[in-house]
Design a protein around this motif. Structure first.
Motif, mmCIF file in Angstrom:
data_model
loop_
_atom_site.group_PDB
_atom_site.id
_atom_site.type_symbol
_atom_site.label_atom_id
_atom_site.label_comp_id
_atom_site.label_asym_id
_atom_site.label_seq_id
_atom_site.Cartn_x
_atom_site.Cartn_y
_atom_site.Cartn_z
ATOM 1 N N CYS A 243 -6.761 -1.874 0.778
ATOM 2 C CA CYS A 243 -5.761 -2.066 1.811
ATOM 3 C C CYS A 243 -6.503 -2.454 3.089
ATOM 4 C CB CYS A 243 -4.946 -0.801 2.037
ATOM 5 S SG CYS A 243 -3.862 -0.980 3.466
ATOM 6 N N CYS B 288 0.869 -1.184 0.000
ATOM 7 C CA CYS B 288 0.000 0.000 0.000
ATOM 8 C C CYS B 288 0.903 1.231 0.000
ATOM 9 C CB CYS B 288 -0.882 -0.029 1.252
ATOM 10 S SG CYS B 288 -1.776 1.514 1.546
ATOM 11 N N ARG C 201 0.327 4.006 1.176
ATOM 12 C CA ARG C 201 0.159 4.827 2.370
ATOM 13 C C ARG C 201 0.777 4.148 3.587
ATOM 14 N NH1 ARG C 201 -5.475 6.814 1.696
ATOM 15 N NH2 ARG C 201 -5.946 4.668 2.268
ATOM 16 N N CYS C 202 0.589 2.801 3.710
ATOM 17 C CA CYS C 202 1.023 2.152 4.962
ATOM 18 C C CYS C 202 1.871 0.896 4.743
ATOM 19 C CB CYS C 202 -0.194 1.830 5.824
ATOM 20 S SG CYS C 202 -1.160 0.434 5.219
ATOM 21 N N CYS D 120 -5.374 0.396 6.223
ATOM 22 C CA CYS D 120 -5.697 1.822 6.338
ATOM 23 C C CYS D 120 -7.049 2.210 5.742
ATOM 24 C CB CYS D 120 -4.558 2.685 5.784
ATOM 25 S SG CYS D 120 -4.294 2.521 4.026
HETATM 26 ZN ZN LIG Z 1 -2.724 0.998 3.565
#
Ligand SMILES: [Zn+2]
Length: 272
Positions: A267, A247, A249-250, A270
């Motif tokens: 995901c 992901c 973002r995370c 998140c």
């Molecule tokens: Zn994520």
């Protein structure tokens, strides 16, 4: 499914390339695509020698305004796109219609599943075509407000992933952009649409706008991506067809599973 950003990109490029041009010839490969007419010659006659005055869009349909108070309507199929070519370019296997112009150049309409349609109508008859009067809001139009969106989410009361792809709610979001919107908003597609906080509705609304406008700006998803080439996904695509990849973002691996009744990419960490 042919989705809104790609059709909007096509509209913009047709506006630049074919407005003011006069049709020299039209050829349609499959009769089923001209089902609104008696036969193909009827369509050809309606288009012969006509000049294109403007190009607009209604949902995922393209409207070519002709110089005789008629409109050439292209209803996109499940997997269709339009490409400008030279007059001598030989049409590929998925091309279902070739239109040439008196001043040169051609338009190739691709329709992999042969589910699209093309017809010529008097401008006054446009309202009678059900495909041109969808129940949902066009998220690229001014009428798409967060209040109207919120009302639909409450009324529909279904898992978010399911609501986002419903044309009675929003026009033109298919699997790709529904997954992208939910990822951008950080929301799980399994969430009941009627139970979002006001803050979450605003976040989702902003994500719809952000994802679609960015896709249009980037020229839409490429055909390689649309045809399932996992290696070639566009840089602005964050989750769709990225199963197993981190992901952005995370760093949690993206999953591809059924969520809210729909097979989707998300995901698990998140998006809550
Ligand atoms: Zn994520």
């Amino acid at each position: 499914m042919t989705q809104l950003p790609e059709v909007e990109v096509a509209r913009k490029s047709l506006e630049r390339e074919i407005v003011g041009k006069r049709i020299k010839s039209v050829e349609v490969k499959t009769t089923a695509l001209v089902r609104h007419h008696r036969n193909r010659p009827e369509l050809y006659r309606a288009l012969d020698g006509r000049k294109i005055d403007a190009v607009s869009r209604r949902g995922t349909a393209l409207l070519l305004d002709l110089d005789d108070d008629c409109t050439f309507v292209l209803l996109m199929g499940e997997h269709s796109w339009i490409a400008s070519e030279t007059a001598s370019a030989s049409p590929g296997r998925s091309v279902q219609m070739v239109t040439t112009f008196t001043t040169g150049g051609a338009l190739h309409y691709h329709d992999v599943t042969k589910t699209g349609a093309m017809l010529v109508l008097a401008d006054t008859e446009l309202a009678s075509v059900p495909e041109l009067t969808p129940g949902g809001v066009d998220p690229l139009a001014d009428t798409f407000t967060w209040q109207a969106f919120n009302q639909k989410l409450v009324e529909w009361a279904r898992p978010l992933r399911n609501v986002l792809t419903d044309f009675q709610v929003l026009v033109g979001l298919g699997d790709t952009y529904a997954d992208e919107v939910l990822w951008t908003a950080g929301l799980s597609g399994a969430r009941p649409s009627q139970r979002l906080s006001a803050q979450e509705v605003r976040r989702l609304y902003r994500s719809v706008l952000e994802v679609l406008h960015e896709a249009v700006k980037q020229g839409g998803a490429t055909e390689a991506e649309a045809e399932g080439d996992e290696e070639e996904s566009d840089p602005f695509i964050n989750v769709y067809r990225r199963a197993g990849q981190a992901c952005r973002r995370c760093r949690t691996p993206i999953r591809h599973e059924k969520i809210g009744g729909e097979l989707s990419y998300f995901c698990p960490a998140c998006q809550t």
